[in-house]
Design a protein around this motif. Sequence first.
Motif, PDB file in Angstrom:
ATOM      1  N   LEU A  74     -15.842   7.067  -0.566  1.00 40.58           N
ATOM      2  CA  LEU A  74     -15.532   7.225  -1.991  1.00 40.58           C
ATOM      3  C   LEU A  74     -16.197   8.468  -2.569  1.00 40.58           C
ATOM      4  O   LEU A  74     -15.600   9.211  -3.351  1.00 40.58           O
ATOM      5  N   LEU A  78     -13.968  11.920  -3.424  1.00 38.77           N
ATOM      6  CA  LEU A  78     -13.942  12.467  -4.779  1.00 38.77           C
ATOM      7  C   LEU A  78     -14.322  13.944  -4.771  1.00 38.77           C
ATOM      8  O   LEU A  78     -13.756  14.746  -5.521  1.00 38.77           O
ATOM      9  N   LYS A 117     -20.384   4.646  -8.513  1.00 31.89           N
ATOM     10  CA  LYS A 117     -20.002   4.219  -7.162  1.00 31.89           C
ATOM     11  C   LYS A 117     -21.224   3.785  -6.348  1.00 31.89           C
ATOM     12  O   LYS A 117     -21.202   2.743  -5.698  1.00 31.89           O
ATOM     13  N   TYR A 126     -17.005  -1.572  -9.682  1.00 30.23           N
ATOM     14  CA  TYR A 126     -16.058  -0.626  -9.101  1.00 30.23           C
ATOM     15  C   TYR A 126     -15.197  -1.293  -8.025  1.00 30.23           C
ATOM     16  O   TYR A 126     -14.004  -1.068  -7.937  1.00 30.23           O
ATOM     17  N   LEU A 143     -10.402  -3.715  -5.289  1.00 28.97           N
ATOM     18  CA  LEU A 143     -10.626  -2.632  -6.242  1.00 28.97           C
ATOM     19  C   LEU A 143     -10.525  -3.133  -7.677  1.00 28.97           C
ATOM     20  O   LEU A 143      -9.682  -3.961  -8.002  1.00 28.97           O
ATOM     21  N   HIS A 147     -12.149   1.900 -10.603  1.00 30.25           N
ATOM     22  CA  HIS A 147     -11.620   2.609  -9.437  1.00 30.25           C
ATOM     23  C   HIS A 147     -10.264   3.221  -9.753  1.00 30.25           C
ATOM     24  O   HIS A 147      -9.988   4.375  -9.415  1.00 30.25           O
ATOM     25  N   TRP A 148      -9.401   2.454 -10.403  1.00 29.52           N
ATOM     26  CA  TRP A 148      -8.055   2.940 -10.691  1.00 29.52           C
ATOM     27  C   TRP A 148      -8.069   4.038 -11.748  1.00 29.52           C
ATOM     28  O   TRP A 148      -7.236   4.953 -11.694  1.00 29.52           O
ATOM     29  N   THR A 151      -9.112   7.040  -9.792  1.00 30.16           N
ATOM     30  CA  THR A 151      -7.987   7.437  -8.947  1.00 30.16           C
ATOM     31  C   THR A 151      -6.944   8.190  -9.772  1.00 30.16           C
ATOM     32  O   THR A 151      -6.440   9.232  -9.337  1.00 30.16           O
ATOM     33  N   SER A 154      -8.251  11.604 -10.496  1.00 27.90           N
ATOM     34  CA  SER A 154      -8.199  12.416  -9.274  1.00 27.90           C
ATOM     35  C   SER A 154      -6.791  12.937  -9.017  1.00 27.90           C
ATOM     36  O   SER A 154      -6.605  14.116  -8.688  1.00 27.90           O
ATOM     37  N   TYR A 155      -5.796  12.068  -9.169  1.00 24.18           N
ATOM     38  CA  TYR A 155      -4.422  12.502  -8.948  1.00 24.18           C
ATOM     39  C   TYR A 155      -3.979  13.490 -10.018  1.00 24.18           C
ATOM     40  O   TYR A 155      -3.254  14.454  -9.724  1.00 24.18           O
TER      41      TYR A 155
END
Length: 166
Positions: A74, A78, A117, A126, A143, A147-148, A151, A154-155
């Motif tokens: 994780l 990241l 994290k 998390y 999850l 976390h989402w 995510t 990040s995307y």
Amino acid sequence: DDVNPIQAAYAGGFGLAAIACFASLRGVAGITDPDTRIGLSGLLILSGLWAVTHVGRLLPISPRAQATFYLSGLVIGLATVGAWLYFCSAYTGHDYHRQPRIRQAAVVVYLSIVGVKLTNPLHTAYFETTTATQPFPHVVILLKTPHWVVTGLSYALAMVGFYLLY
């Protein structure tokens, strides 16, 4: 214990990905722009390490050790977002990767998320873990919302990199 063929295939795939990333570093030396070279090197090293954490998570080891590999993944995963954006900025001739405010903000956000994290074993906000035996013994990661959110961020940031390349 015999190694499950599915487990071996997954671990082998991630192992090959790690080897490919590390082997690709040889070609990076030929890139003349130093910032592009640094960005791509960082991306390949971090992606290779991320793949290694997946191999570790798939080893027939204790659930605690598998969860530790997951947590390491994780953190490293990241960091690949930052390396990706650094590379994209440098490769496309921008200077975002050199701007102190952007770099400082990125480090603050990264360290804040990493803090959540790494302290997850204390608060489990998390993710949580359980174990499963099928198709092979492994840790199952449950999850949670933070976390989402990370995510999604990040995307979104990865898409910024693609936009720069476009």
